[in-house]
Scaffold this motif. Structure first.
Motif, PDB file in Angstrom:
ATOM      1  N   GLY A  13       0.818  -1.214   0.000  1.00 15.52           N
ATOM      2  CA  GLY A  13       0.000   0.000   0.000  1.00 15.52           C
ATOM      3  C   GLY A  13       0.849   1.259   0.000  1.00 15.52           C
ATOM      4  O   GLY A  13       0.557   2.235  -0.727  1.00 15.52           O
ATOM      5  N   ALA A  14       1.930   1.243   0.801  1.00 12.48           N
ATOM      6  CA  ALA A  14       2.819   2.408   0.844  1.00 12.48           C
ATOM      7  C   ALA A  14       3.494   2.625  -0.506  1.00 12.48           C
ATOM      8  O   ALA A  14       3.673   3.763  -0.961  1.00 12.48           O
ATOM      9  N   LEU A  15       3.865   1.527  -1.170  1.00 11.38           N
ATOM     10  CA  LEU A  15       4.503   1.650  -2.474  1.00 11.38           C
ATOM     11  C   LEU A  15       3.554   2.260  -3.499  1.00 11.38           C
ATOM     12  O   LEU A  15       3.953   3.135  -4.294  1.00 11.38           O
ATOM     13  N   VAL A  16       2.303   1.809  -3.498  1.00  8.59           N
ATOM     14  CA  VAL A  16       1.328   2.338  -4.459  1.00  8.59           C
ATOM     15  C   VAL A  16       1.060   3.822  -4.193  1.00  8.59           C
ATOM     16  O   VAL A  16       0.886   4.615  -5.130  1.00  8.59           O
ATOM     17  N   LEU A  17       1.011   4.208  -2.909  1.00  8.86           N
ATOM     18  CA  LEU A  17       0.793   5.619  -2.591  1.00  8.86           C
ATOM     19  C   LEU A  17       1.968   6.478  -3.071  1.00  8.86           C
ATOM     20  O   LEU A  17       1.771   7.614  -3.529  1.00  8.86           O
ATOM     21  N   ARG A  18       3.156   5.953  -2.981  1.00  6.96           N
ATOM     22  CA  ARG A  18       4.338   6.738  -3.375  1.00  6.96           C
ATOM     23  C   ARG A  18       4.588   6.654  -4.877  1.00  6.96           C
ATOM     24  O   ARG A  18       4.963   7.634  -5.514  1.00  6.96           O
ATOM     25  N   VAL A  19       4.402   5.451  -5.446  1.00  5.07           N
ATOM     26  CA  VAL A  19       4.622   5.246  -6.882  1.00  5.07           C
ATOM     27  C   VAL A  19       3.341   4.658  -7.473  1.00  5.07           C
ATOM     28  O   VAL A  19       3.173   3.432  -7.498  1.00  5.07           O
ATOM     29  N   PRO A  20       2.411   5.494  -7.935  1.00  7.23           N
ATOM     30  CA  PRO A  20       1.124   4.984  -8.449  1.00  7.23           C
ATOM     31  C   PRO A  20       1.279   3.954  -9.563  1.00  7.23           C
ATOM     32  O   PRO A  20       0.443   3.049  -9.688  1.00  7.23           O
ATOM     33  N   ASP A  21       2.315   4.057 -10.377  1.00  9.77           N
ATOM     34  CA  ASP A  21       2.486   3.099 -11.474  1.00  9.77           C
ATOM     35  C   ASP A  21       2.757   1.683 -10.980  1.00  9.77           C
ATOM     36  O   ASP A  21       2.597   0.707 -11.729  1.00  9.77           O
ATOM     37  N   ALA A  22       3.157   1.544  -9.723  1.00  8.66           N
ATOM     38  CA  ALA A  22       3.438   0.215  -9.171  1.00  8.66           C
ATOM     39  C   ALA A  22       2.183  -0.601  -8.954  1.00  8.66           C
ATOM     40  O   ALA A  22       2.277  -1.778  -8.572  1.00  8.66           O
ATOM     41  N   VAL A  23       1.009  -0.019  -9.186  1.00  8.98           N
ATOM     42  CA  VAL A  23      -0.239  -0.754  -9.013  1.00  8.98           C
ATOM     43  C   VAL A  23      -0.329  -1.934  -9.966  1.00  8.98           C
ATOM     44  O   VAL A  23      -1.126  -2.854  -9.762  1.00  8.98           O
ATOM     45  N   GLN A  24       0.483  -1.918 -11.031  1.00  7.62           N
ATOM     46  CA  GLN A  24       0.469  -3.028 -11.983  1.00  7.62           C
ATOM     47  C   GLN A  24       0.867  -4.346 -11.311  1.00  7.62           C
ATOM     48  O   GLN A  24       0.301  -5.397 -11.602  1.00  7.62           O
ATOM     49  N   ASN A  25       1.830  -4.303 -10.430  1.00  8.34           N
ATOM     50  CA  ASN A  25       2.261  -5.507  -9.723  1.00  8.34           C
ATOM     51  C   ASN A  25       3.008  -5.106  -8.462  1.00  8.34           C
ATOM     52  O   ASN A  25       4.235  -5.206  -8.388  1.00  8.34           O
ATOM     53  N   PRO A  26       2.298  -4.650  -7.441  1.00  6.59           N
ATOM     54  CA  PRO A  26       2.975  -4.111  -6.256  1.00  6.59           C
ATOM     55  C   PRO A  26       3.792  -5.151  -5.492  1.00  6.59           C
ATOM     56  O   PRO A  26       4.755  -4.795  -4.819  1.00  6.59           O
ATOM     57  N   PHE A  27       3.433  -6.422  -5.589  1.00  9.39           N
ATOM     58  CA  PHE A  27       4.166  -7.427  -4.818  1.00  9.39           C
ATOM     59  C   PHE A  27       5.611  -7.542  -5.308  1.00  9.39           C
ATOM     60  O   PHE A  27       6.563  -7.433  -4.527  1.00  9.39           O
ATOM     61  N   TYR A  28       5.806  -7.762  -6.602  1.00 13.32           N
ATOM     62  CA  TYR A  28       7.152  -7.933  -7.118  1.00 13.32           C
ATOM     63  C   TYR A  28       7.902  -6.613  -7.219  1.00 13.32           C
ATOM     64  O   TYR A  28       9.135  -6.581  -7.088  1.00 13.32           O
ATOM     65  N   LEU A  29       7.198  -5.517  -7.452  1.00 18.49           N
ATOM     66  CA  LEU A  29       7.867  -4.214  -7.522  1.00 18.49           C
ATOM     67  C   LEU A  29       8.257  -3.699  -6.140  1.00 18.49           C
ATOM     68  O   LEU A  29       8.966  -2.700  -6.031  1.00 18.49           O
ATOM     69  N   LEU A  30       7.804  -4.377  -5.092  1.00 23.86           N
ATOM     70  CA  LEU A  30       8.155  -3.968  -3.744  1.00 23.86           C
ATOM     71  C   LEU A  30       9.641  -4.177  -3.456  1.00 23.86           C
ATOM     72  O   LEU A  30      10.235  -3.457  -2.657  1.00 23.86           O
ATOM     73  N   ALA A  31      10.241  -5.165  -4.124  1.00 23.78           N
ATOM     74  CA  ALA A  31      11.657  -5.495  -3.897  1.00 23.78           C
ATOM     75  C   ALA A  31      12.526  -4.863  -4.991  1.00 23.78           C
ATOM     76  O   ALA A  31      12.053  -4.603  -6.104  1.00 23.78           O
ATOM     77  N   PRO A  32      13.790  -4.625  -4.707  1.00 22.19           N
ATOM     78  CA  PRO A  32      14.695  -4.125  -5.749  1.00 22.19           C
ATOM     79  C   PRO A  32      14.785  -5.108  -6.911  1.00 22.19           C
ATOM     80  O   PRO A  32      14.518  -6.308  -6.769  1.00 22.19           O
ATOM     81  N   ARG A  33      15.157  -4.588  -8.057  1.00 19.76           N
ATOM     82  CA  ARG A  33      15.207  -5.402  -9.269  1.00 19.76           C
ATOM     83  C   ARG A  33      16.121  -6.609  -9.114  1.00 19.76           C
ATOM     84  O   ARG A  33      15.833  -7.703  -9.627  1.00 19.76           O
ATOM     85  N   SER A  34      17.201  -6.453  -8.386  1.00 14.90           N
ATOM     86  CA  SER A  34      18.157  -7.547  -8.215  1.00 14.90           C
ATOM     87  C   SER A  34      17.596  -8.696  -7.378  1.00 14.90           C
ATOM     88  O   SER A  34      18.108  -9.813  -7.416  1.00 14.90           O
ATOM     89  N   PHE A  35      16.538  -8.424  -6.622  1.00  9.40           N
ATOM     90  CA  PHE A  35      15.925  -9.469  -5.784  1.00  9.40           C
ATOM     91  C   PHE A  35      14.698 -10.107  -6.442  1.00  9.40           C
ATOM     92  O   PHE A  35      13.971 -10.858  -5.803  1.00  9.40           O
ATOM     93  N   LEU A  36      14.475  -9.788  -7.734  1.00  3.99           N
ATOM     94  CA  LEU A  36      13.263 -10.281  -8.394  1.00  3.99           C
ATOM     95  C   LEU A  36      13.239 -11.806  -8.458  1.00  3.99           C
ATOM     96  O   LEU A  36      12.250 -12.437  -8.080  1.00  3.99           O
TER      97      LEU A  36
END
Length: 372
Positions: A13-36
Motif C-alpha cells: 500500500g505504501a509503495l502504491v501511494l508513493r509510486v502509483p504506477d506500481a499498481v500493476q504488480n505491487p508485490f514484485y515491484l516492492l523489492a529491488p530489481r536484483s531481488f526479483l
C-alpha cells in the motif's frame, strides 16, 4: 504468519501511494530489481505449501462429507501408521488436477484469474461468517443477539468486499460460483437421496419380533459361524437378511445386525464405540459409533464385540452387504433428474468392503432392484 502478511500488505500500500504506477504488480515491484528472481523462488515455494494445504484440506473435508452422508463412499488410503488423519483420496486428487488444468487453459494468465480469485475469497469470507453464526447458536448456545451482533459486524465487512467484486462475475468470477453451486447440488442430492432411501428400507423391513417368530416357527438349518449384516436400521430385519433367508433357506448360528452411526463429533471415545443387545435365536443388535473424522473399521467392531461377549471368530465370519440397483421410477418425493443423479452417484461409490475395511474374501453381496 499474520504479522508478516500484514507488513507485506502495508508495504504494498505504501509503495502504491508513493509510486502509483506500481499498481500493476505491487508485490514484485516492492523489492529491488536484483531481488526479483529470489522473490519469484520464494513465492513459488509458498505456492507449493499453500497447494499442499488445499489438497490435504480437500481430502479431510471429503472424508467428513462421506461420514456425514453428504457424499458417496470414496477410496480412502491411509498413508501413516501413527497419524489417523493423514489420508489420500485418489478421486479427489484427480478432480483437483483436472480442475487446475482447466483453469490454467481457460484463463491463460494469473491476471485473468484474479477476477475468479476475488469472488472466491470474498465469498468464502461471507460463508465462513454465516457458518460461525450457526456454530455459535447451535453448539455454543449463544443468544441470537450476541451471535448476530458479532456475525453482523463481520458480514458488513465481508459483503462490502463481495459487493466490490460483483462486477468481476462476468469476467471470470462466475467460475467459483458455478463450482460451488455444483458441489452444493451434489451434496444436497446425496443427502436427500440417502434419507429417502433409508426411509424406504425402513418401510420394507420386517419388524424384528415378527421375523424372529418366523424363524422360531420354520426352524431353518443353522450353520456354523457368524453372519454380519450391515444395515442402516437394526430395529427391523433388513432387506438383505430377508433375501438371504429366502434364497439360502438357512442361517448362521450367530447373526449380528450391524449399524454404523456417525456422530456429529470429530472422534468417539473407545469405550463408547460399540453397544450390543442380545436377541432370541442367536441374533444380536450392534450399534457402532464413529466421529466424522474417523473411518469405520468392521474388524475393529468385531473385536470389540468379542470383548462384550459375542464370540465371533474372524475366520468364521461372513459379511453380507446390500448391492441393490436403484431405479428412479418410484414414488419418492424427489425430482426425476435428481433421482437419476443420485442413482449415478450410488453406482460409482466405492465398495463397502474397502470403506469399512472388510476382508474381501469374507463378503457376500445380495442385490435387488429398488424403485424409489
Amino acid at each position: 504468519m499474520f504479522p508478516a502478511l500484514l507488513l507485506n500488505y502495508f508495504g504494498q500500500g505504501a509503495l502504491v501511494l508513493r509510486v502509483p504506477d506500481a499498481v500493476q504488480n505491487p508485490f514484485y515491484l516492492l523489492a529491488p530489481r536484483s531481488f526479483l528472481y529470489p522473490l519469484v523462488a520464494i513465492a513459488t515455494l509458498a505456492t507449493v505449501v499453500a497447494s499442499q494445504a488445499l489438497i490435504s484440506g480437500a481430502f479431510s473435508l471429503t472424508q467428513q462429507c462421506v461420514q456425514l452422508h453428504y457424499s458417496p463412499r470414496v477410496s480412502i488410503v491411509h498413508t501413516s501408521r501413527s497419524e489417523v488423519g493423514q489420508i489420500y483420496i485418489p478421486e479427489v486428487n484427480t478432480a483437483l488436477m483436472i480442475g487446475c488444468l482447466l483453469l490454467v487453459l481457460g484463463f491463460e494468465s494469473s491476471s485473468a484469474l484474479g477476477a475468479a480469485y476475488g469472488v472466491a475469497v470474498t465469498g468464502t469470507m461471507a460463508v465462513t461468517t454465516l457458518l460461525f453464526y450457526v456454530i455459535a447458536r447451535q453448539r455454543w448456545h449463544w443468544s441470537a443477539v450476541r451471535a448476530g451482533a458479532l456475525a453482523g459486524a463481520f458480514l458488513a465487512i465481508d459483503f462490502a468486499f463481495f459487493g466490490a467484486n460483483i462486477i468481476k462475475i462476468a469476467h471470470g468470477g462466475w467460475v467459483p460460483l458455478a463450482i460451488g453451486g455444483g458441489v452444493f447440488l451434489l451434496m444436497s442430492t446425496w443427502s436427500r437421496g440417502t434419507d429417502l432411501l433409508r426411509r424406504f428400507l425402513a418401510q420394507v423391513a420386517v419388524p424384528m419380533d415378527r421375523f424372529l417368530d418366523e424363524v422360531e416357527r420354520t426352524k431353518p438349518p443353522r450353520v456354523r459361524g457368524t453372519a454380519v449384516f450391515l444395515t442402516h436400521d437394526v430395529d427391523g430385519a433388513p432387506l438383505v437378511l430377508q433375501r438371504h433367508l429366502l434364497y439360502n433357506k438357512a442361517l448362521h448360528e450367530r447373526i449380528i445386525l450391524l449399524s454404523i452411526i456417525t456422530k456429529e463429533v470429530p472422534e468417539v471415545e473407545h469405550d463408547k464405540r460399540v453397544t450390543t443387545e442380545a436377541l432370541p435365536q442367536g441374533f444380536h443388535r450392534v450399534r457402532a459409533y464413529y466421529g466424522f473424522m474417523e473411518r469405520p473399521d468392521a474388524q475393529e467392531i468385531l473385536a470389540i464385540c468379542g470383548d462384550l461377549g459375542i464370540m465371533a471368530q474372524a475366520e468364521e465370519t461372513i459379511y453380507y452387504v446390500d448391492s441393490s440397483r436403484l431405479l428412479p421410477t418410484g414414488p419418492a418425493p424427489m425430482m426425476r433428474w435428481r433421482k437419476r443423479l443420485f442413482s449415478f452417484m450410488a453406482r460409482n461409490a466405492s465398495a463397502a468392503t474397502d470403506f469399512f475395511s472388510i476382508p474381501p474374501n469374507r463378503v457376500v453381496e445380495l442385490g435387488a432392484r429398488i424403485e424409489f
